[in-house]
Design an enzyme around this catalytic site. Structure first.
Site, PDB file in Angstrom:
ATOM      1  N   CYS A 166      37.434  56.689  87.865  1.00  0.00           N
ATOM      2  CA  CYS A 166      36.554  55.613  88.315  1.00  0.00           C
ATOM      3  C   CYS A 166      36.975  54.296  87.650  1.00  0.00           C
ATOM      4  O   CYS A 166      38.077  53.822  87.888  1.00  0.00           O
ATOM      5  CB  CYS A 166      35.104  56.001  88.029  1.00  0.00           C
ATOM      6  N   ASP A 216      35.417  57.419 100.462  1.00  0.00           N
ATOM      7  CA  ASP A 216      35.015  56.551  99.351  1.00  0.00           C
ATOM      8  C   ASP A 216      34.800  55.121  99.848  1.00  0.00           C
ATOM      9  O   ASP A 216      35.753  54.408 100.162  1.00  0.00           O
ATOM     10  CB  ASP A 216      36.097  56.578  98.282  1.00  0.00           C
ATOM     11  N   HIS A 254      33.937  59.557  96.435  1.00  0.00           N
ATOM     12  CA  HIS A 254      34.178  59.043  95.088  1.00  0.00           C
ATOM     13  C   HIS A 254      33.548  59.994  94.073  1.00  0.00           C
ATOM     14  O   HIS A 254      32.413  60.436  94.245  1.00  0.00           O
ATOM     15  CB  HIS A 254      33.541  57.654  94.972  1.00  0.00           C
TER      16      HIS A 254
END
Length: 285
Positions: A165, A222, A254
């Site tokens: 991330c 995502d 994600h």
């Protein structure tokens, strides 16, 4: 100008007071809830794992380190945190890598700005992420590499980096910052859209100049990293000679590797982990 002892003590105290995180919190970050029962828990049998303090230019930051209990000269993998900090999931990644023979270390890169372990996701996104300078992140990671080298246990000539991330974005930037890195793996890190006063470049801006091979692992569903941005990143990488690659996993979102979250996808995560380990091994890490 020379300073006396009192002034030096005062200067150090003020500097150190700027570190809002001085020790890692246990467990998962509050913002990462709800937690799911499938979260992987790696034991410490055969490895040494725990918190360490990494000296940086203006004090020290906490980090989580794991490595085999016996031996030395271990290849090094820097583990770069999510926006939730160096919480249990990131610590477990370090333990998984230590089980594979690596010296794995995850520095707490928000230490000056906040202790994010008890903050909401909205607060982290608004109050922390925008104010953390990329230049500071790069030098803190440099300091982490120096700490590993000074330990006598790590072989920093075999240096890799993996991030998730927020940490995925950081992998691309650090690979550009430090060409001595052998290989990097970026899990669903933002490729564009964060530029500002503290963030002069996005990964798409440095892709063509990369010398380090980075494997980008992205999710087909995502919304943070849409297809057109992935395509742009691939195009920019194609202009250079880093031999970086991007793999997109269809029908996952994600955070598909984050086993404690509802976005976790076991099949994608398992295959991505295999790709990660192979990528490092094949490139000398």
């Amino acid at each position: 100008m020379k300073f006396g002892l009192a002034e030096k003590i005062k200067e150090t105290t003020v500097s150190r007071r700027g570190f809002l995180l001085t020790s890692l919190a246990g467990g998962f970050a509050v913002a990462s809830e709800p937690l799911f029962a499938q979260a992987i828990k790696t034991d410490t049998q055969g490895i040494t794992a725990g918190e360490v303090k990494v000296p940086v230019k203006d004090g020290q930051i906490p980090a989580y380190r794991a490595m085999p209990a016996k031996g030395k000269n271990f290849p090094v993998i820097l583990v770069i945190q999510e926006i939730f900090g160096v919480h249990e999931y990131i610590q477990d990644i370090c333990r998984r890598l230590a089980k594979r023979g690596y010296y794995a270390i995850a520095p707490a890169l928000f230490s000056r700005e906040a202790d994010v372990s008890n903050m909401s996701l909205d607060a982290i996104l608004k109050e922390v992420v925008p104010v953390v300078p990329d230049a500071q992140v790069m030098t803190d990671i440099d300091s982490t590499v120096a700490f590993a080298k000074a330990s006598g246990k790590a072989n920093t000539a075999r240096l890799g980096i993996v991030g998730y991330c927020w940490g995925g974005r950081t992998v691309w930037l650090y690979a550009n910052h430090n060409p001595a890195v052998k290989a990097g793996v970026a899990y669903y890190g933002l490729l564009a859209g964060l530029k500002g006063p503290n963030k002069p470049a996005d990964p798409v801006d440095v892709a063509a100049n990369l010398k380090v091979p980075v494997l980008g692992l992205y999710a087909g569903e995502d919304s943070f990293v849409p297809d057109e941005v992935v395509d742009k990143m691939r195009n920019e990488l194609g202009k250079g000679n880093s031999a970086s690659e991007i793999v997109v996993f269809p029908a996952v979102n994600h955070g598909f590797h984050a086993d404690y979250r509802p976005t976790y996808d076991r099949r994608a995560a398992t295959y991505a982990w295999k790709l990660t380990l192979d990528w490092f091994k094949e490139r000398g890490v």
